[in-house]
Design a protein around this motif. Structure first.
Motif, mmCIF file in Angstrom:
data_model
loop_
_atom_site.group_PDB
_atom_site.id
_atom_site.type_symbol
_atom_site.label_atom_id
_atom_site.label_comp_id
_atom_site.label_asym_id
_atom_site.label_seq_id
_atom_site.Cartn_x
_atom_site.Cartn_y
_atom_site.Cartn_z
ATOM 1 N N ALA A 191 -15.054 11.110 -45.815
ATOM 2 C CA ALA A 191 -13.938 11.439 -44.925
ATOM 3 C C ALA A 191 -13.707 12.945 -44.910
ATOM 4 O O ALA A 191 -13.422 13.533 -43.865
ATOM 5 N N ALA A 192 -13.865 13.584 -46.068
ATOM 6 C CA ALA A 192 -13.708 15.031 -46.165
ATOM 7 C C ALA A 192 -14.782 15.758 -45.370
ATOM 8 O O ALA A 192 -14.580 16.888 -44.905
ATOM 9 N N ALA A 193 -15.933 15.105 -45.223
ATOM 10 C CA ALA A 193 -17.033 15.699 -44.456
ATOM 11 C C ALA A 193 -16.892 15.437 -42.956
ATOM 12 O O ALA A 193 -17.779 15.806 -42.178
ATOM 13 N N GLY A 194 -15.783 14.793 -42.560
ATOM 14 C CA GLY A 194 -15.526 14.569 -41.138
ATOM 15 C C GLY A 194 -16.101 13.283 -40.582
ATOM 16 O O GLY A 194 -16.107 13.081 -39.367
ATOM 17 N N LYS A 195 -16.579 12.389 -41.457
ATOM 18 C CA LYS A 195 -17.158 11.136 -40.990
ATOM 19 C C LYS A 195 -16.056 10.157 -40.586
ATOM 20 O O LYS A 195 -14.998 10.094 -41.219
ATOM 21 N N THR A 196 -16.311 9.376 -39.548
ATOM 22 C CA THR A 196 -15.379 8.332 -39.136
ATOM 23 C C THR A 196 -15.545 7.118 -40.048
ATOM 24 O O THR A 196 -16.519 7.020 -40.806
ATOM 25 N N ASN A 197 -14.604 6.196 -39.960
ATOM 26 C CA ASN A 197 -14.725 4.969 -40.759
ATOM 27 C C ASN A 197 -15.997 4.217 -40.415
ATOM 28 O O ASN A 197 -16.661 3.646 -41.291
ATOM 29 N N TRP A 198 -16.340 4.194 -39.142
ATOM 30 C CA TRP A 198 -17.557 3.504 -38.697
ATOM 31 C C TRP A 198 -18.787 4.174 -39.313
ATOM 32 O O TRP A 198 -19.695 3.489 -39.816
ATOM 33 N N ALA A 201 -19.002 3.423 -43.025
ATOM 34 C CA ALA A 201 -19.460 2.050 -43.235
ATOM 35 C C ALA A 201 -20.976 1.960 -43.104
ATOM 36 O O ALA A 201 -21.651 1.289 -43.912
ATOM 37 N N LYS A 202 -21.544 2.614 -42.102
ATOM 38 C CA LYS A 202 -22.996 2.591 -41.903
ATOM 39 C C LYS A 202 -23.726 3.271 -43.054
ATOM 40 O O LYS A 202 -24.764 2.797 -43.526
ATOM 41 N N ILE A 203 -23.171 4.415 -43.504
ATOM 42 C CA ILE A 203 -23.818 5.157 -44.597
ATOM 43 C C ILE A 203 -23.839 4.332 -45.887
ATOM 44 O O ILE A 203 -24.850 4.279 -46.603
ATOM 45 N N ILE A 206 -21.415 -1.044 -45.804
ATOM 46 C CA ILE A 206 -20.287 -1.952 -45.982
ATOM 47 C C ILE A 206 -19.575 -2.133 -44.647
ATOM 48 O O ILE A 206 -19.918 -1.477 -43.655
ATOM 49 N N GLN A 207 -18.585 -3.019 -44.603
ATOM 50 C CA GLN A 207 -17.845 -3.264 -43.375
ATOM 51 C C GLN A 207 -16.857 -2.124 -43.103
ATOM 52 O O GLN A 207 -16.309 -1.522 -44.031
ATOM 53 N N GLU A 208 -16.609 -1.864 -41.819
ATOM 54 C CA GLU A 208 -15.656 -0.816 -41.457
ATOM 55 C C GLU A 208 -14.261 -1.139 -41.985
ATOM 56 O O GLU A 208 -13.525 -0.246 -42.435
ATOM 57 N N ASP A 209 -13.891 -2.415 -41.984
ATOM 58 C CA ASP A 209 -12.585 -2.808 -42.502
ATOM 59 C C ASP A 209 -12.479 -2.526 -44.000
ATOM 60 O O ASP A 209 -11.409 -2.189 -44.509
ATOM 61 N N THR A 210 -13.610 -2.663 -44.694
ATOM 62 C CA THR A 210 -13.629 -2.353 -46.129
ATOM 63 C C THR A 210 -13.366 -0.867 -46.357
ATOM 64 O O THR A 210 -12.670 -0.484 -47.299
#
Length: 242
Positions: A191-198, A201-203, A206-210
């Motif tokens: 998140a600090a690196a500017g990544k979205t939740n989606w 999750a891909k990286i 895991i699930q986006e909701d997780t």
């Protein structure tokens, strides 16, 4: 300026560690720093005064009462280049060095200290696990001539006084640093690196909701109110890499 005397340094350390009151600690520290040309002590934890009242932090100063009241009224610490430098630095530095990097507001804060006759000084930052950052700022009413050995002597005695006082007067209500889990740390770091939740999750596979739930737990632990606050708090509390 005194030549190196290990016996004097060791005696100061032992006397401070045996002290049972804050007044006794400051008395020993005050006598020790006089050998190096210092006359004033400002010792405390570095926190936002808008969030934490002075009564809840380690804060000891023998600066003039008028100056202390003025600084508290103006929340001077928020602009003080010496305090800001102590948050960012692990090594001692001179007030003059801090002034070179000061904003206009920061120079005004330093000028108000100079106006009360405290014209030179050194800051010794304090950083430890499971505690907020702090510092011991020593002021002088004249010029200083310190060698690297002198600074090292002062640093170790200041550290002894600071951490003894923190133990003597604490624990303070906010002092425990919440530890994030490995998964929480990973999510906040991305998140600090500017990544979205989606993207997180891909990286992580895991699930986006997780990801959302994990970031919410991390926010609760660090007392953060939004994503930006979470990242800032995690960096400030050394939970993630800046």
């Amino acid at each position: 300026m005194p030549d190196y005397d290990g016996a004097v340094v060791l005696a100061a350390i032992r006397t401070i560690q045996a002290a049972t009151t804050s007044d006794a600690v400051i008395s020993v520290l005050g006598q020790f720093i006089e050998r190096y040309g210092f006359e004033r002590i400002f010792l405390g934890q570095l926190v936002n005064p808008a969030n934490v009242p002075l009564k809840d932090i380690l804060y000891i100063s023998d600066w003039p009462d008028e100056l202390k009241a003025e600084r508290e009224r103006r929340m001077a610490i928020l602009h003080d280049p010496i305090a800001i430098g102590a948050l960012r630095s692990k090594r001692p530095f001179s007030w003059a060095e801090a002034r070179r990097h000061a904003t206009h507001a920061g120079r005004q804060v330093m000028d108000s200290v100079h106006d009360h006759g405290i014209t030179d000084g050194m800051m010794f930052p304090m950083h430890a696990l499971h505690s907020v950052s702090g510092g011991v700022s020593l002021g002088a009413c004249g010029g200083l001539d310190l060698s690297l050995t002198h600074i090292a002597e002062l640093e170790i005695v200041c550290q002894t006084a600071y951490y003894h006082l923190e133990g003597l007067l604490g624990p303070f209500p906010y002092q425990r640093v919440a530890e994030l889990t490995v998964r929480e740390t990973e999510c906040v770091q991305f998140a600090a690196a500017g990544k979205t939740n989606w993207e997180i999750a891909k990286i992580l596979g895991i699930q986006e909701d997780t990801v959302k739930k994990t970031l919410r737990r991390a926010s609760d632990k660090l007392g953060a109110v939004n994503r930006a606050h979470l990242v800032a708090s995690a960096i400030a509390k050394s939970q993630i890499f800046p």
